[in-house]
Design an enzyme around this catalytic site. Sequence first.
Site, mmCIF file in Angstrom:
data_model
loop_
_atom_site.group_PDB
_atom_site.id
_atom_site.type_symbol
_atom_site.label_atom_id
_atom_site.label_comp_id
_atom_site.label_asym_id
_atom_site.label_seq_id
_atom_site.Cartn_x
_atom_site.Cartn_y
_atom_site.Cartn_z
ATOM 1 N N LYS B 27 -12.794 -35.306 -32.093
ATOM 2 C CA LYS B 27 -12.029 -35.190 -33.327
ATOM 3 C C LYS B 27 -12.742 -36.058 -34.364
ATOM 4 C CE LYS B 27 -7.173 -35.435 -34.599
ATOM 5 N NZ LYS B 27 -7.320 -34.239 -35.433
ATOM 6 N N CYS B 112 -13.391 -30.650 -44.423
ATOM 7 C CA CYS B 112 -11.985 -30.596 -44.005
ATOM 8 C C CYS B 112 -11.122 -30.150 -45.171
ATOM 9 C CB CYS B 112 -11.492 -31.954 -43.504
ATOM 10 S SG CYS B 112 -9.740 -31.895 -43.019
ATOM 11 N N GLY B 219 -12.561 -18.379 -34.413
ATOM 12 C CA GLY B 219 -11.773 -17.296 -33.833
ATOM 13 C C GLY B 219 -12.284 -16.745 -32.521
ATOM 14 N N THR B 241 -9.116 -22.681 -31.481
ATOM 15 C CA THR B 241 -7.698 -22.367 -31.373
ATOM 16 C C THR B 241 -7.330 -21.758 -30.023
ATOM 17 O OG1 THR B 241 -7.600 -22.098 -33.760
ATOM 18 C CG2 THR B 241 -5.820 -21.106 -32.506
#
Lengths: 242, 285
Positions: B27, B112, B219, B241
């Site tokens: 992160k 970001c 994706g 994700t």
Amino acid sequence: MRCPSRSGLRRERLSVTGAGPVGPYRLVRVGRGDLDPGEPGQFFMLTPPGHVLPRPMSLCLAPPGELAFLIDPVGKGTRALAALGEGDEVDVLGPLGRGYRLDVGRPLLVGGGIGIAPLPYLAARLGDAPIVLGFRSERHAKAAALLPGAQIVVDPVLVTEALDPSRDLLACGPEPMLRAVARIAPEAQVAWEAPMACGFGACYGCVVELGGHLRRLCLDGPVLAGHEVLAASDVSERAAAA
Amino acid sequence: MILNGSGCLDALAAPGVARALDAFVTKTVTPLPREGNAPLRIAETEVGMLNSIGLANPGIDRFLADLLPGLARLGIPIWVSIGGFSAPDYEDLCQRLDGRVEVAAIELNLSCPNVQAPDGGVTELVASARAATAKPLYAKLSPALPDVAAVALAAERAGADGLTLVNTIRGLSLDEETLAPTLSTTTGGLSGPALRPVALAAVHACYSASTLPIVGVGGVESGRHALELIAVGASSVGIGTILFRDPGAPARVRAELASELAAIGLSDPAEARGLARAQVALLPV
């Protein structure tokens, strides 16, 4: 379809063995596969068919060979889960999180609305603990059929008016109810709720304020101490006001 | 090579998932600790998810002292994603990481959508980082740039060793009943299936403009999706994700990718890199 066991997280595609109404809610039962039911208050991530993200659901019942989840169809994801029928398949990951501590001397189970979901499994594990349930209407109170023998109160009577705070409280319900329980019993065990994308610490979406910091509920909860929840409600209220 | 998208996995909370990757990307770490944004931080849409975590992280001091040693024990290469608000921030962070043998590469989060954009252009930020470290530097860019290929080329000329394409793209969702914005920050970063064609376009454009290796992210849910990113120019693939729904995705996507490659007579993903450029679009008859 199972995760590699080395991941430490177990996910399986399970078959729905049955589904039916319980008051305004729906109880969905799935074949257990090789998943462990875990401890009461722990949760599973169920992926609604056609959805990007799974939804956290506490285990309601653990009949032999099955896992059962109580669904309140309030949003797109929960409506899709509530629409599952016998023979459908659903991806289930878990058990996850920290459940209730069962080493209590004088337990009293306290539930409100859909928050009764983890109590049947908790009651089965604790034996014959007394139970107090609160509902907003007689229609919702029909869900108390899951907990035979429970004392039931209906709005405007509140569960906090009906419970003995000197007992070891194990509670689950809407935030205002849990806050009220925490105020009269700071050591109560309360199952908190937050939106989650993963359930295992990856997404940082489920944070609540604990000890002055935003902490991930999926790892530090969902069962918290009452005094922790009072701080958590503060940040929620601030966020809501922002 | 299969990596995770930065911010999509906590390797210390789920070490088994991390070990299934070829490298783990942390992160984003910032100079100072950040609590991140207030809840509500995530929302599902029909085509992906929105997040507005806001770079929650313990800051570089605690990262180096408390987290990096544990990450190194996972036994996989550790890429550290860093983010700042100025060129000196990126320089300082790279200096701090440069001497740490546990760090295999540094990813510069220049994109970001949930925090204020750093002062300075990509050239200045990458050059500042370059001056501070000999570690491989990957520049992570936004697909919302008007000309992502031009910015990729600027990053290359400023000393980047690779590109990570793409970060999330800003989006907004409304509550079903109240029509109020779902997220506390109103907007958030859109990821998941909706980002797939966006990532394909950005990787395709940058592969034509730059010679740098590219980590394609956006994706990916299957081996086919990974193959498509490789075909437009990605040399590695990041998954994000999908990890939330399927923590077994690293091994699954790797196996599916091998099958996809075998089906077109290839054995090495490198052989498929840029295949799309070699194909001629069929014209309608």
